[in-house]
Scaffold this active site. Structure first.
Site, PDB file in Angstrom:
ATOM      1  N   ARG A   1      39.964 -71.508 -23.944  1.00  0.00           N
ATOM      2  CA  ARG A   1      40.088 -71.648 -22.487  1.00  0.00           C
ATOM      3  C   ARG A   1      41.436 -72.286 -22.135  1.00  0.00           C
ATOM      4  O   ARG A   1      41.859 -72.224 -20.986  1.00  0.00           O
ATOM      5  CB  ARG A   1      38.984 -72.552 -21.915  1.00  0.00           C
ATOM      6  CG  ARG A   1      37.531 -72.099 -22.063  1.00  0.00           C
ATOM      7  CD  ARG A   1      37.314 -70.666 -21.695  1.00  0.00           C
ATOM      8  NE  ARG A   1      37.460 -69.818 -22.873  1.00  0.00           N
ATOM      9  CZ  ARG A   1      37.688 -68.507 -22.835  1.00  0.00           C
ATOM     10  NH1 ARG A   1      37.836 -67.895 -21.673  1.00  0.00           N
ATOM     11  NH2 ARG A   1      37.793 -67.796 -23.944  1.00  0.00           N
TER      12      ARG A   1
ATOM     13  N   LYS B   1      41.771 -57.821 -21.479  1.00  0.00           N
ATOM     14  CA  LYS B   1      40.767 -56.755 -21.462  1.00  0.00           C
ATOM     15  C   LYS B   1      40.499 -56.237 -20.054  1.00  0.00           C
ATOM     16  O   LYS B   1      40.300 -55.034 -19.869  1.00  0.00           O
ATOM     17  CB  LYS B   1      39.461 -57.225 -22.103  1.00  0.00           C
ATOM     18  CG  LYS B   1      38.718 -58.309 -21.349  1.00  0.00           C
ATOM     19  CD  LYS B   1      37.446 -58.708 -22.071  1.00  0.00           C
ATOM     20  CE  LYS B   1      36.718 -59.825 -21.352  1.00  0.00           C
ATOM     21  NZ  LYS B   1      36.284 -59.472 -19.993  1.00  0.00           N
ATOM     22  N   THR B   2      40.479 -57.117 -19.055  1.00  0.00           N
ATOM     23  CA  THR B   2      40.235 -56.650 -17.684  1.00  0.00           C
ATOM     24  C   THR B   2      41.338 -55.702 -17.244  1.00  0.00           C
ATOM     25  O   THR B   2      41.076 -54.683 -16.605  1.00  0.00           O
ATOM     26  CB  THR B   2      40.149 -57.843 -16.714  1.00  0.00           C
ATOM     27  OG1 THR B   2      39.117 -58.730 -17.144  1.00  0.00           O
ATOM     28  CG2 THR B   2      39.842 -57.368 -15.296  1.00  0.00           C
TER      29      THR B   2
ATOM     30  N   GLN C   1      32.828 -64.138 -29.131  1.00  0.00           N
ATOM     31  CA  GLN C   1      32.458 -64.815 -27.888  1.00  0.00           C
ATOM     32  C   GLN C   1      31.007 -64.534 -27.501  1.00  0.00           C
ATOM     33  O   GLN C   1      30.637 -64.678 -26.332  1.00  0.00           O
ATOM     34  CB  GLN C   1      33.414 -64.410 -26.761  1.00  0.00           C
ATOM     35  CG  GLN C   1      34.843 -64.877 -26.998  1.00  0.00           C
ATOM     36  CD  GLN C   1      35.747 -64.635 -25.814  1.00  0.00           C
ATOM     37  OE1 GLN C   1      35.649 -65.296 -24.779  1.00  0.00           O
ATOM     38  NE2 GLN C   1      36.647 -63.671 -25.958  1.00  0.00           N
TER      39      GLN C   1
ATOM     40  N   ASP D   1      31.767 -54.059 -19.666  1.00  0.00           N
ATOM     41  CA  ASP D   1      32.533 -55.256 -20.025  1.00  0.00           C
ATOM     42  C   ASP D   1      31.596 -56.264 -20.681  1.00  0.00           C
ATOM     43  O   ASP D   1      30.394 -56.286 -20.407  1.00  0.00           O
ATOM     44  CB  ASP D   1      33.159 -55.836 -18.752  1.00  0.00           C
ATOM     45  CG  ASP D   1      34.178 -56.915 -19.067  1.00  0.00           C
ATOM     46  OD1 ASP D   1      34.624 -57.003 -20.228  1.00  0.00           O
ATOM     47  OD2 ASP D   1      34.535 -57.676 -18.143  1.00  0.00           O
ATOM     48  N   GLU D   2      32.141 -57.113 -21.547  1.00  0.00           N
ATOM     49  CA  GLU D   2      31.361 -58.161 -22.233  1.00  0.00           C
ATOM     50  C   GLU D   2      30.141 -57.553 -22.934  1.00  0.00           C
ATOM     51  O   GLU D   2      29.007 -58.043 -22.815  1.00  0.00           O
ATOM     52  CB  GLU D   2      30.916 -59.251 -21.244  1.00  0.00           C
ATOM     53  CG  GLU D   2      32.046 -59.883 -20.443  1.00  0.00           C
ATOM     54  CD  GLU D   2      32.935 -60.802 -21.258  1.00  0.00           C
ATOM     55  OE1 GLU D   2      32.759 -60.845 -22.498  1.00  0.00           O
ATOM     56  OE2 GLU D   2      33.807 -61.455 -20.669  1.00  0.00           O
TER      57      GLU D   2
END
Length: 643
Positions: free
Chosen positions: A591, A32-33, A258, A227-228
């Site tokens: 993770r 996504k980044t 998330q 973002d997020e």
């Protein structure tokens, strides 16, 4: 037009979209980044001036990474001639950084000087204790930490102190909190200060209540990226809504699965209801995972699919199958910890960096027994959570700077004057703070006079020197440097930390005198949980699952997978809480790049009482196709104990 190399079709579609609202549902490890960076780069290449682009995220670490990647992407674009490459940058920062910019630009509208004080957590706790005592309550009965938590949550929901008293106080405790809150606000006003939550709330109020402020920022940015998005609280959500009202070009990136910060006020409904808030929005899915093996992704998909309140999506990966998830149960937490330490030691011996191994747990108390096991097995480790800017010597140094900039900051004045000791007692200090300085004896007045002169010299240095030079002068002028340079090992370590603070300040030496120091102060206060963890220490990372969000490791141990601990259960837990626990497990699994160990203890001592446990539902649900039980050596507790 070239939209970057090696983008998959879904990423390419998200990057190519520009006009109108867009929700990008990006699964863990889906890049996504990269998509946000590429979107910004393409907007600039199409002719949008960088300063017309806003990108907001939640940590300074993420914001800085995004800034650097955007700048590198533009600088390395061979399709742009040197003259076509912009010299300005988009505004990329956290919600708090954005809000600070808004407040500083219109500080007079909220009755603040341009150089106002920002309270960190310890400042707020100090002021709250003072407010509790002034209200006649016992801090042991009205616990400051809990009061601060209530106030923080309400502010995050957009509720002011007046609104809380008039509409939300429904019990005696609420009324007591309302009274304390009012006194707390008066302390902030007296000291010309805002606390961490006020920064967001004040910016929201400026945008909401002041037409000229709202108009200015609605016209400032043509394109907004968040973002997020699943982590936004009510105030952050409203700030975005207000800013994007005219152009409506919002690209929100997030993942329902998330959303793990409801206790901080993050609302999953903001991402669930995106189309209602932004009609004609396009929804795009990023579901190809580049991080983890097929077995890890299969386990994560299966775990999260059992949640009902979510947007349907399923991750996939082209990576190899990889090893199965290792399941291991133990007699108690000591055996569990020794197994983790021994296994980590073997992984390191096989050539893997200890920095690429993480032990994740649900509750902070679990770290103690793990630390003892890692020490016993001589395995390097690092408990993440102690922040550089929270160290005593760093806070002492910054207090000199802050009180020089804002003499109204009683907290900084009292902290600074106390270290090094000047022979000024509490009674004397109380009279100074309460404007009764003239009643002091001559000797005490002289000490205060010299201290104020010292602050004036520090202020002069701030206004005339580069940030690092001004800070170096302040450390000398204050006496902090002399205090530690001839001390014991602990003092010398404090001195090294002060030297590191000067190094941090050099980042702001390019700013004009005064402004650079202000940026340093802001950095110190606006650090989030992930931004300033203990640095420059090699070792296996020990941390909560919450702290691990956004990170990745070759090997991940998920410890304490027992019903009641993970998933954590409360008597008043509802279905939303249970779904958040499952999302937390999903975050823990994703993770890992190559290997996951899921461990549990049949008995565990918690708060002094040993309890019997059953394996977590998250373990019992794991399919045998992707998981397997592992054996482990027995440990001789009567000889080799870590209790």
């Amino acid at each position: 037009m070239n939209t970057g190399t090696n983008l998959n079709p879904a990423q390419h579609e998200a990057v190519s979209h520009s006009e109108g609202p867009l929700l990008i549902l990006a699964g863990a490890g889906a890049g996504k980044t990269r998509v946000i960076v590429e979107r910004i780069a393409q907007l600039i290449k199409k002719g949008t001036a960088p300063e017309r682009i806003l990108a907001v995220t939640f940590t300074n670490k993420a914001a800085n990474e995004m800034k650097n990647r955007v700048r590198t992407r533009i600088d390395n674009d061979l399709t742009l001639s040197p003259l076509e490459r912009p010299r300005t940058d988009p505004f990329i920062g956290t919600f708090h950084r954005l809000s600070l910019e808004i407040i500083k630009a219109f500080h007079q509208k909220v009755g603040l000087p341009q150089r106002f004080t920002i309270y960190d957590r310890s400042d707020s706790t100090r002021a709250l204790k003072e407010a509790i005592r002034a209200s006649g309550f016992d801090p042991k009965q009205l616990e400051p930490r809990k009061v601060l938590s209530v106030m923080s949550r309400k502010k995050g929901d957009g509720i002011t102190q007046d609104e809380f008293i008039s509409s939300h106080a429904s019990s005696y405790i609420d009324e007591a909190i309302g009274e304390v809150w009012e006194r707390y606000e008066n302390i902030l006003k007296k000291e010309k200060a805002l606390d961490f939550d006020d920064i967001l709330l004040t910016a929201r109020n400026l945008l909401k209540d002041e037409a000229d402020v709202r108009d200015y920022y609605q016209k400032a940015w043509d394109f907004v990226h968040v973002d997020e998005y699943q982590d936004t609280n009510r105030v952050q959500y409203e700030i975005v809504k207000l800013i994007t009202e005219i152009h409506n070009n919002l690209a929100a990136v997030g993942d329902v699965d998330q959303n793990i910060y409801s206790w901080r006020g993050a609302s999953i409904e903001h991402i669930m209801n995106f189309e209602n808030d932004y009609p004609n929005a396009q929804i795009m899915l990023l579901v190809e995972n580049y991080r983890s093996t097929k077995n890890i992704i299969a386990a994560a998909n299966d775990a999260i699919s059992k949640n009902v309140h979510r947007r349907e999506k399923e991750l996939y990966t082209k990576n190899e199958d990889g090893e199965k998830i290792a399941l291991a149960g133990f007699a108690d937490e000591n055996d569990e910890a020794l197994f983790i330490a021994n296994t980590a030691k073997n992984i390191i011996a096989d050539g893997h960096s200890p920095d690429n191994i993480a032990v994740l747990y649900r509750a902070n108390f679990q770290s103690r027994v793990l630390e003892e096991a890692f020490l016993k097995r001589n395995v390097p480790y690092q408990v993440l959570g102690t922040r550089f800017f929270e160290r005593k010597e760093i806070k002492d140094a910054l207090s000199y700077i802050r009180t020089a900039l804002n003499p109204n900051s009683t907290a900084d004045f009292t902290r600074a004057i106390a270290t090094p000791s000047r022979g000024i007692g509490k009674v004397t200090l109380a009279k100074v703070v309460n404007n009764q300085e003239e009643s002091l004896p001559p000797n005490a007045r002289e000490k205060i006079y010299f201290f104020r002169n010292s602050l004036q010299r520090i202020l002069q240095a701030i206004n005339e020197k580069k940030a690092s030079e001004a800070l170096r002068f302040a450390l000398t002028e204050s006496g902090l440097w002399r205090l530690y340079e001839h001390g014991d090992t602990e003092d010398l370590e404090r001195l090294e930390n002060l030297k590191e603070l000067v190094t941090v300040a050099t980042k702001y030496d390019t700013y004009p005198p005064g402004e650079g120091i202000e940026k340093l102060i802001e950095e110190a206060v606006l650090q989030s949980d992930q931004d300033e963890l203990e640095e420059k220490k090699e070792g296996v990372k020990l941390m909560t699952v919450h702290a691990a969000k956004g990170l990745e490791f070759h090997t991940v141990f998920i410890a304490g997978l027992e019903d009641g601990l993970f998933p954590h259960e409360r008597d008043d837990a509802d279905s939303a809480d249970k779904e958040e626990e499952r999302r937390l497990f999903y975050v823990a699994l994703t993770r890992a790049q190559q290997k996951v160990y899921a461990t549990y203890a049949l008995t565990r001592r918690i708060f002094g009482t040993r309890s019997e446990n059953t394996p977590s539902v998250f373990i019992t649900e794991l399919d045998s196709d992707v998981s397997e039980s592992v054996t482990y050596p027995l440990y001789e507790h009567d000889i080799d104990t870590i209790l």
